[in-house]
Structure formats: structure tokens, C-alpha cells
Design a protein around this motif. Sequence first.
Motif, PDB file in Angstrom:
ATOM      1  N   LEU A   8       0.709  -1.274   0.105  1.00 43.87           N
ATOM      2  CA  LEU A   8       0.565   0.223  -0.296  1.00 43.87           C
ATOM      3  C   LEU A   8       0.969   1.114  -0.327  1.00 43.87           C
ATOM      4  O   LEU A   8       0.745   2.007  -0.363  1.00 43.87           O
ATOM      5  CB  LEU A   8      -0.848   0.214   1.460  1.00 43.87           C
ATOM      6  N   LEU A   9       1.702   1.724   0.876  1.00 48.70           N
ATOM      7  CA  LEU A   9       2.830   2.025   0.597  1.00 48.70           C
ATOM      8  C   LEU A   9       3.367   2.259  -0.840  1.00 48.70           C
ATOM      9  O   LEU A   9       2.785   4.011  -1.362  1.00 48.70           O
ATOM     10  CB  LEU A   9       4.189   1.811   1.696  1.00 48.70           C
ATOM     11  N   ARG A  10       4.348   1.671  -1.599  1.00 46.83           N
ATOM     12  CA  ARG A  10       3.937   1.731  -2.702  1.00 46.83           C
ATOM     13  C   ARG A  10       3.622   2.525  -3.828  1.00 46.83           C
ATOM     14  O   ARG A  10       3.618   3.071  -4.447  1.00 46.83           O
ATOM     15  CB  ARG A  10       5.160   0.561  -3.254  1.00 46.83           C
ATOM     16  N   ALA A  11       2.242   1.768  -3.614  1.00 49.38           N
ATOM     17  CA  ALA A  11       0.907   1.812  -4.480  1.00 49.38           C
ATOM     18  C   ALA A  11       0.488   3.471  -4.212  1.00 49.38           C
ATOM     19  O   ALA A  11       0.255   4.268  -5.158  1.00 49.38           O
ATOM     20  CB  ALA A  11      -0.111   1.415  -4.329  1.00 49.38           C
ATOM     21  N   LEU A  12       0.057   4.166  -3.016  1.00 49.10           N
ATOM     22  CA  LEU A  12       0.270   5.500  -2.894  1.00 49.10           C
ATOM     23  C   LEU A  12       1.431   6.205  -3.487  1.00 49.10           C
ATOM     24  O   LEU A  12       0.805   7.520  -3.877  1.00 49.10           O
ATOM     25  CB  LEU A  12       0.156   5.581  -1.391  1.00 49.10           C
ATOM     26  N   TYR A  13       2.748   5.963  -2.945  1.00 47.75           N
ATOM     27  CA  TYR A  13       3.905   6.690  -3.297  1.00 47.75           C
ATOM     28  C   TYR A  13       3.008   6.932  -4.733  1.00 47.75           C
ATOM     29  O   TYR A  13       3.304   8.190  -5.643  1.00 47.75           O
ATOM     30  CB  TYR A  13       5.593   6.234  -3.343  1.00 47.75           C
ATOM     31  N   PHE A  14       3.815   5.813  -6.053  1.00 45.77           N
ATOM     32  CA  PHE A  14       3.255   6.174  -7.052  1.00 45.77           C
ATOM     33  C   PHE A  14       1.863   6.870  -7.864  1.00 45.77           C
ATOM     34  O   PHE A  14       2.089   6.937  -8.729  1.00 45.77           O
ATOM     35  CB  PHE A  14       3.798   4.222  -8.169  1.00 45.77           C
ATOM     36  N   ALA A  15       1.286   6.292  -6.963  1.00 45.29           N
ATOM     37  CA  ALA A  15       0.192   7.048  -7.259  1.00 45.29           C
ATOM     38  C   ALA A  15      -0.231   8.508  -7.527  1.00 45.29           C
ATOM     39  O   ALA A  15      -0.687   9.646  -7.330  1.00 45.29           O
ATOM     40  CB  ALA A  15      -1.856   6.429  -6.693  1.00 45.29           C
ATOM     41  N   SER A  16       0.539   8.890  -6.212  1.00 47.49           N
ATOM     42  CA  SER A  16       0.773  10.358  -5.793  1.00 47.49           C
ATOM     43  C   SER A  16       1.666  10.937  -6.870  1.00 47.49           C
ATOM     44  O   SER A  16       1.437  11.837  -7.597  1.00 47.49           O
ATOM     45  CB  SER A  16       1.393  10.906  -4.448  1.00 47.49           C
ATOM     46  N   GLU A  17       2.446   9.863  -7.430  1.00 47.20           N
ATOM     47  CA  GLU A  17       3.759  11.083  -8.648  1.00 47.20           C
ATOM     48  C   GLU A  17       2.430  10.932  -9.829  1.00 47.20           C
ATOM     49  O   GLU A  17       3.390  11.907 -10.274  1.00 47.20           O
ATOM     50  CB  GLU A  17       4.304  10.007  -8.860  1.00 47.20           C
ATOM     51  N   ARG A  18       1.599  10.394 -10.149  1.00 49.74           N
ATOM     52  CA  ARG A  18       0.850  10.480 -12.134  1.00 49.74           C
ATOM     53  C   ARG A  18      -0.159  10.917 -11.114  1.00 49.74           C
ATOM     54  O   ARG A  18      -0.908  11.618 -12.428  1.00 49.74           O
ATOM     55  CB  ARG A  18       0.717   8.881 -12.042  1.00 49.74           C
ATOM     56  N   GLU A  19      -0.624  11.250  -9.990  1.00 54.90           N
ATOM     57  CA  GLU A  19      -1.969  12.050  -9.783  1.00 54.90           C
ATOM     58  C   GLU A  19      -2.085  14.154 -10.295  1.00 54.90           C
ATOM     59  O   GLU A  19      -0.672  14.649 -10.817  1.00 54.90           O
ATOM     60  CB  GLU A  19      -2.337  11.880  -8.835  1.00 54.90           C
TER      61      GLU A  19
END
Length: 138
Positions: A8-19
Motif C-alpha cells: 500500500l505504501l508503494r501504491a500510494l507513492y506511485f499514485a501520488s506521483e502520477r496524480e
Amino acid sequence: MANPTVRLLRALYFASERERGATAKDKMTHALGSLAELAPGKAVRILALKACDRYCESSGSNNDPSVRKAAAQTIRAIAVRASAHLADGGPRDIWVKKVLPTAYLGRHDKDAKVASLWKDVWDEGSTGKSTLVFCYLN
């Protein structure tokens, strides 16, 4: 990888990078910081290293302001919301040897918002460690 917070940490990081939306990005990094408090130290250190590397890669001729901002927001969220992790740098002491030097340089980023985020990281992380960082940088 038994702990679900790692993925979940990784997913949130990469999602915030692309948002693209600023509000959604801010909420994701806030959630990431809160989740980092519950995550294992090793996972948080790996994410911090990845964010610092992404920040450095997106500077200079590879200028990507959104990646630089996402990296700075991620490290700031960890430093502010999961500050207990700053005491445990692991066997390579990544907070002193990688994150704080990146924060020191990031304070001088040409984007004022990114520089402000890194300044917060520097202020939060260098408390009590400033002598070690100074010795490492010199």
C-alpha cells in the motif's frame, strides 16, 4: 512481504506521483505518511531511498517538476507523520547518509514549493543529527 502496508505504501507513492489533481495528491501523501507510521522500518527506508533517487533523477537536464514535488511530499509526510522512523536508519543509516543530504540540497530547489517541503524535512530530520550530517557533507 507479509505486511500489507508495504504494498500500500508503494501504491500510494506511485499514485501520488502520477496524480494531476493537487488536492488528491495532497490527500494521498497525507495517507502515506500516516500509513508509514504503521509500516515496518525497512519498508519505509526503502521507500525513502526510492523517493530520494527519483528526486535526484528528475533534476537537472531530466527536469520533471511533478516527480520532484511528489518525492519531496513523500519524504516530508514520513518525516512529519512517522518521525519515529527517523531514529532508525537501518544498517546503512539512510536518514543521515541519503535523505538529509538530499533535503539539504532540495532546500535550494528552483521551485519554491518543493524547496519549502525539503526545508521541512531538513528541520524535522536534522534535529539532534546536525553534527553527523555536517561531518558527512564535509
